[in-house]
Each structure stands twice: as C-alpha cells, then as structure tokens.
Design a protein around this motif. Sequence first.
Motif, PDB file in Angstrom:
ATOM      1  N   GLU A 141      39.520  22.975 -12.969  1.00 41.16           N
ATOM      2  CA  GLU A 141      39.388  21.672 -12.013  1.00 41.16           C
ATOM      3  C   GLU A 141      37.967  21.898 -11.605  1.00 41.16           C
ATOM      4  O   GLU A 141      37.361  20.717 -10.978  1.00 41.16           O
ATOM      5  CB  GLU A 141      40.394  21.462 -11.147  1.00 41.16           C
ATOM      6  CG  GLU A 141      40.490  22.539 -10.216  1.00 41.16           C
ATOM      7  CD  GLU A 141      41.744  23.696 -10.819  1.00 41.16           C
ATOM      8  OE1 GLU A 141      41.981  23.764 -12.030  1.00 41.16           O
ATOM      9  OE2 GLU A 141      42.160  24.507  -9.908  1.00 41.16           O
ATOM     10  N   ASP A 142      37.447  23.092 -11.559  1.00 39.22           N
ATOM     11  CA  ASP A 142      35.898  23.277 -10.899  1.00 39.22           C
ATOM     12  C   ASP A 142      34.935  23.017 -11.897  1.00 39.22           C
ATOM     13  O   ASP A 142      33.790  22.938 -11.581  1.00 39.22           O
ATOM     14  CB  ASP A 142      35.842  24.444 -10.384  1.00 39.22           C
ATOM     15  CG  ASP A 142      36.827  24.707  -9.264  1.00 39.22           C
ATOM     16  OD1 ASP A 142      37.073  23.663  -8.647  1.00 39.22           O
ATOM     17  OD2 ASP A 142      37.262  25.788  -8.697  1.00 39.22           O
ATOM     18  N   LEU A 143      35.292  22.757 -13.316  1.00 36.56           N
ATOM     19  CA  LEU A 143      34.122  22.801 -14.418  1.00 36.56           C
ATOM     20  C   LEU A 143      33.398  21.496 -13.882  1.00 36.56           C
ATOM     21  O   LEU A 143      33.920  20.376 -13.619  1.00 36.56           O
ATOM     22  CB  LEU A 143      34.934  22.681 -15.800  1.00 36.56           C
ATOM     23  CG  LEU A 143      35.065  24.142 -16.274  1.00 36.56           C
ATOM     24  CD1 LEU A 143      36.237  24.008 -17.369  1.00 36.56           C
ATOM     25  CD2 LEU A 143      33.880  24.987 -16.719  1.00 36.56           C
ATOM     26  N   ALA A 144      32.005  21.567 -14.307  1.00 35.15           N
ATOM     27  CA  ALA A 144      31.180  20.629 -14.288  1.00 35.15           C
ATOM     28  C   ALA A 144      29.892  20.586 -15.043  1.00 35.15           C
ATOM     29  O   ALA A 144      29.625  21.827 -15.243  1.00 35.15           O
ATOM     30  CB  ALA A 144      30.691  20.402 -12.836  1.00 35.15           C
ATOM     31  N   ALA A 145      29.364  19.667 -15.574  1.00 35.28           N
ATOM     32  CA  ALA A 145      28.005  19.743 -16.089  1.00 35.28           C
ATOM     33  C   ALA A 145      26.865  20.305 -15.194  1.00 35.28           C
ATOM     34  O   ALA A 145      26.906  20.007 -13.948  1.00 35.28           O
ATOM     35  CB  ALA A 145      27.617  18.459 -16.531  1.00 35.28           C
ATOM     36  N   GLY A 146      26.021  21.447 -15.617  1.00 34.88           N
ATOM     37  CA  GLY A 146      25.025  21.709 -14.958  1.00 34.88           C
ATOM     38  C   GLY A 146      25.410  23.058 -14.274  1.00 34.88           C
ATOM     39  O   GLY A 146      24.690  23.785 -13.540  1.00 34.88           O
ATOM     40  N   ILE A 147      26.639  23.464 -14.218  1.00 32.96           N
ATOM     41  CA  ILE A 147      26.875  24.814 -13.683  1.00 32.96           C
ATOM     42  C   ILE A 147      26.046  25.976 -14.284  1.00 32.96           C
ATOM     43  O   ILE A 147      26.339  25.977 -15.553  1.00 32.96           O
ATOM     44  CB  ILE A 147      28.309  25.062 -13.585  1.00 32.96           C
ATOM     45  CG1 ILE A 147      29.330  24.171 -12.766  1.00 32.96           C
ATOM     46  CG2 ILE A 147      28.825  26.623 -13.152  1.00 32.96           C
ATOM     47  CD1 ILE A 147      30.836  24.387 -12.748  1.00 32.96           C
ATOM     48  N   PRO A 148      25.345  26.749 -13.743  1.00 30.57           N
ATOM     49  CA  PRO A 148      24.903  27.966 -14.227  1.00 30.57           C
ATOM     50  C   PRO A 148      25.547  29.048 -14.521  1.00 30.57           C
ATOM     51  O   PRO A 148      26.416  29.508 -13.918  1.00 30.57           O
ATOM     52  CB  PRO A 148      23.647  28.323 -13.244  1.00 30.57           C
ATOM     53  CG  PRO A 148      24.006  27.706 -12.108  1.00 30.57           C
ATOM     54  CD  PRO A 148      25.126  26.726 -12.316  1.00 30.57           C
ATOM     55  N   VAL A 149      25.574  29.370 -15.947  1.00 27.93           N
ATOM     56  CA  VAL A 149      26.448  30.437 -16.313  1.00 27.93           C
ATOM     57  C   VAL A 149      25.491  31.490 -17.211  1.00 27.93           C
ATOM     58  O   VAL A 149      24.257  31.645 -17.284  1.00 27.93           O
ATOM     59  CB  VAL A 149      27.700  29.990 -17.491  1.00 27.93           C
ATOM     60  CG1 VAL A 149      28.369  29.144 -16.751  1.00 27.93           C
ATOM     61  CG2 VAL A 149      26.587  29.322 -18.433  1.00 27.93           C
ATOM     62  N   GLU A 150      26.233  32.711 -17.244  1.00 28.10           N
ATOM     63  CA  GLU A 150      25.714  33.834 -18.259  1.00 28.10           C
ATOM     64  C   GLU A 150      26.624  34.304 -19.206  1.00 28.10           C
ATOM     65  O   GLU A 150      27.734  34.336 -18.771  1.00 28.10           O
ATOM     66  CB  GLU A 150      25.190  34.880 -17.190  1.00 28.10           C
ATOM     67  CG  GLU A 150      26.268  35.689 -16.288  1.00 28.10           C
ATOM     68  CD  GLU A 150      25.809  36.521 -15.407  1.00 28.10           C
ATOM     69  OE1 GLU A 150      24.487  36.730 -14.986  1.00 28.10           O
ATOM     70  OE2 GLU A 150      26.567  37.495 -14.785  1.00 28.10           O
ATOM     71  N   VAL A 151      25.951  35.150 -20.228  1.00 27.64           N
ATOM     72  CA  VAL A 151      26.941  35.496 -21.126  1.00 27.64           C
ATOM     73  C   VAL A 151      27.432  36.793 -20.784  1.00 27.64           C
ATOM     74  O   VAL A 151      26.954  37.684 -19.867  1.00 27.64           O
ATOM     75  CB  VAL A 151      26.211  35.637 -22.394  1.00 27.64           C
ATOM     76  CG1 VAL A 151      25.270  36.747 -22.513  1.00 27.64           C
ATOM     77  CG2 VAL A 151      27.106  35.770 -23.602  1.00 27.64           C
ATOM     78  N   TRP A 152      28.734  37.239 -21.195  1.00 27.99           N
ATOM     79  CA  TRP A 152      29.012  38.497 -21.113  1.00 27.99           C
ATOM     80  C   TRP A 152      29.901  38.967 -22.414  1.00 27.99           C
ATOM     81  O   TRP A 152      29.958  37.625 -23.219  1.00 27.99           O
ATOM     82  CB  TRP A 152      30.134  38.673 -19.816  1.00 27.99           C
ATOM     83  CG  TRP A 152      31.413  38.056 -19.760  1.00 27.99           C
ATOM     84  CD1 TRP A 152      31.702  36.675 -19.580  1.00 27.99           C
ATOM     85  CD2 TRP A 152      32.734  38.652 -20.194  1.00 27.99           C
ATOM     86  NE1 TRP A 152      32.941  36.498 -19.701  1.00 27.99           N
ATOM     87  CE2 TRP A 152      33.770  37.405 -20.066  1.00 27.99           C
ATOM     88  CE3 TRP A 152      33.138  39.846 -20.540  1.00 27.99           C
ATOM     89  CZ2 TRP A 152      34.970  37.696 -20.386  1.00 27.99           C
ATOM     90  CZ3 TRP A 152      34.506  39.779 -20.913  1.00 27.99           C
ATOM     91  CH2 TRP A 152      35.516  38.927 -20.709  1.00 27.99           C
ATOM     92  N   PHE A 153      30.185  40.034 -22.743  1.00 23.99           N
ATOM     93  CA  PHE A 153      30.877  40.342 -24.054  1.00 23.99           C
ATOM     94  C   PHE A 153      32.044  41.005 -23.719  1.00 23.99           C
ATOM     95  O   PHE A 153      32.072  41.946 -23.060  1.00 23.99           O
ATOM     96  CB  PHE A 153      29.855  41.372 -24.693  1.00 23.99           C
ATOM     97  CG  PHE A 153      28.252  40.825 -25.074  1.00 23.99           C
ATOM     98  CD1 PHE A 153      28.261  40.027 -25.890  1.00 23.99           C
ATOM     99  CD2 PHE A 153      27.241  40.767 -23.837  1.00 23.99           C
ATOM    100  CE1 PHE A 153      27.057  39.394 -26.162  1.00 23.99           C
ATOM    101  CE2 PHE A 153      26.085  40.233 -24.165  1.00 23.99           C
ATOM    102  CZ  PHE A 153      25.830  39.456 -25.233  1.00 23.99           C
TER     103      PHE A 153
END
Length: 139
Positions: free
Chosen positions: A110-122
């Motif tokens: 429910e908190d997802l939104a366009a523009g949220i900054p993310v980073e990859v993890w493995f």
Amino acid sequence: MTDYAKPLPYPDADSAPYWQWAKQRELRMQRCADCHQVRFPPRPMCPACNSQRDEWVAMSGTGTIYSWIIVHPPVLPAFAAEAPYAVVLVQLDDDPGLRLVGAVSDIANEDLAAGIPVEVWFDDVTEEITLPKWRRRRA
Ligand SMILES: [Zn+2]
C-alpha cells in the motif's frame, strides 16, 4: 538454500554474464562495444548499430520505481504463500531507458508509489542463482 522451490532463471549464452555478475553482487548490463548503447535483456546484436561486439559495464545499482503491480491469487503454487505481493518496474538512474522488473523487499504494497528511490540488493536463492532485488534506497 537448496529447498528454494520457485521458478528460477535459466541463463543462456546471452544472459549468463548478467547472472554471473549478480552472483558477485554487481549489477552489470550488456553494452555495445561500438556505439555504447546499453541494452537489456542481453542479446547478440545491438539494435542501434547492429554490432555484435559487447562488453559488460557496472551500473550504479540505484533507480526509482517507475511502476508496479500487486499480484493477487491465483498465482503459481510456488508463490501462493506470498500473495498478494508486489512486482516493481525500476527505472535505472544510469539510463532512463533501462527498466528492470523485480521484487521489492521492504516497501509495503500500500506504500508503493512511482518515484520512490530504490537500490539493488542481491538474494542468493540457490548455489547457482543470485537474484537482484530492490529495497528503499538507504544512502
Ligand atoms: Zn551499437
């Protein structure tokens, strides 16, 4: 880790380097060695200049959520316990034309939104396969 029961990627001649780099915790993309256009998914010929030469270049590993979906049942049995779950489309900071589909680990549906900054993890899901996944950017 060997009890991982979900479908796995099947690296082929073109995509094997992507998965090998992921196993080493690097997000690398195939780039044309002639015109330098980065392309994804990996393939033998550059769509911009038809070169068959390529190289694998490190990406920043950061991006923003471009879009997403929430997957509800019915789903494949292997994913049933997690539904409803999000699948995100991440636009890489390195090139707005590069968008990767993946899982996000620490943002509620429910908190997802366009523009949220993310980073990859493995995520090492098996001995052979490490999946690049996404989380809220920390730095
Ligand atoms: Zn090219």
